[in-house]
Design a protein around this motif. Structure first.
Motif, PDB file in Angstrom:
ATOM      1  N   ASP A  26      62.983  -7.502  29.017  1.00 28.04           N
ATOM      2  CA  ASP A  26      63.504  -6.504  28.082  1.00 28.04           C
ATOM      3  C   ASP A  26      63.367  -5.084  28.617  1.00 28.04           C
ATOM      4  O   ASP A  26      63.628  -4.109  27.921  1.00 28.04           O
ATOM      5  N   GLY A  27      62.935  -4.949  29.893  1.00 29.55           N
ATOM      6  CA  GLY A  27      62.802  -3.642  30.512  1.00 29.55           C
ATOM      7  C   GLY A  27      61.443  -2.997  30.331  1.00 29.55           C
ATOM      8  O   GLY A  27      61.222  -1.892  30.817  1.00 29.55           O
ATOM      9  N   SER A  28      60.528  -3.667  29.637  1.00 24.31           N
ATOM     10  CA  SER A  28      59.192  -3.108  29.414  1.00 24.31           C
ATOM     11  C   SER A  28      58.440  -2.952  30.725  1.00 24.31           C
ATOM     12  O   SER A  28      58.586  -3.759  31.642  1.00 24.31           O
ATOM     13  N   SER A  29      57.612  -1.937  30.784  1.00 20.89           N
ATOM     14  CA  SER A  29      56.776  -1.665  31.949  1.00 20.89           C
ATOM     15  C   SER A  29      55.681  -2.725  32.081  1.00 20.89           C
ATOM     16  O   SER A  29      55.209  -3.285  31.091  1.00 20.89           O
ATOM     17  N   ALA A  30      55.257  -2.951  33.318  1.00 24.27           N
ATOM     18  CA  ALA A  30      54.145  -3.860  33.582  1.00 24.27           C
ATOM     19  C   ALA A  30      52.897  -3.084  34.007  1.00 24.27           C
ATOM     20  O   ALA A  30      51.940  -3.661  34.501  1.00 24.27           O
ATOM     21  N   SER A  31      52.919  -1.786  33.817  1.00 23.83           N
ATOM     22  CA  SER A  31      51.766  -0.957  34.168  1.00 23.83           C
ATOM     23  C   SER A  31      50.517  -1.485  33.454  1.00 23.83           C
ATOM     24  O   SER A  31      50.528  -1.709  32.244  1.00 23.83           O
ATOM     25  N   GLY A  32      49.457  -1.737  34.230  1.00 24.85           N
ATOM     26  CA  GLY A  32      48.207  -2.227  33.664  1.00 24.85           C
ATOM     27  C   GLY A  32      48.100  -3.736  33.522  1.00 24.85           C
ATOM     28  O   GLY A  32      47.049  -4.247  33.138  1.00 24.85           O
ATOM     29  N   VAL A  33      49.164  -4.468  33.845  1.00 26.26           N
ATOM     30  CA  VAL A  33      49.131  -5.928  33.741  1.00 26.26           C
ATOM     31  C   VAL A  33      48.272  -6.499  34.866  1.00 26.26           C
ATOM     32  O   VAL A  33      48.315  -6.028  36.002  1.00 26.26           O
ATOM     33  N   LYS A  34      47.495  -7.529  34.545  1.00 25.91           N
ATOM     34  CA  LYS A  34      46.612  -8.160  35.524  1.00 25.91           C
ATOM     35  C   LYS A  34      47.416  -8.809  36.652  1.00 25.91           C
ATOM     36  O   LYS A  34      48.490  -9.367  36.429  1.00 25.91           O
TER      37      LYS A  34
END
Length: 99
Positions: free
Chosen positions: A40-48
């Motif tokens: 959906d275009g969401s950021s993955a910043s901070g994802v493990k």
């Protein structure tokens, strides 16, 4: 009428669902970069993010503000894992990562 409302609720919830995605490439200098995100275009910043070798975690970090991770290419077989929770994991085998 009740079935129609239930169907509409399911369709509406499906519209907001997102799928985890990740692609990795060999930088040609002994490092690998993986880019993560969601359908959906969401950021993955901070994802493990972690690397597995022989079933053991040998490296772990989180995606940076650009939803990327760059790491030293491990020797031997390994798997890069984007882990945003149950049902939202992406596994990429090292043998599938190319320049």
């Amino acid at each position: 009428m009740k079935k129609i409302l239930l169907s509409l609720a399911f369709v509406a919830s499906s519209m907001f669902a997102h799928t985890a995605i990740m692609s990795c490439f060999d930088n040609g200098d002994g490092t690998i970069t993986c880019e993560g995100g969601f359908s959906d275009g969401s950021s993955a910043s901070g994802v493990k993010f972690h690397i597995l070798q022989d079933g053991k975690e040998v490296y772990n970090t989180k995606m940076n503000e650009d939803s990327e991770v760059t790491f030293e290419k491990p020797s031997g077989e390994y798997t890069a894992v984007f882990d945003s929770g149950e049902g939202h994991q992406v596994h990429v085998k090292g043998s599938d990562i190319t320049e």
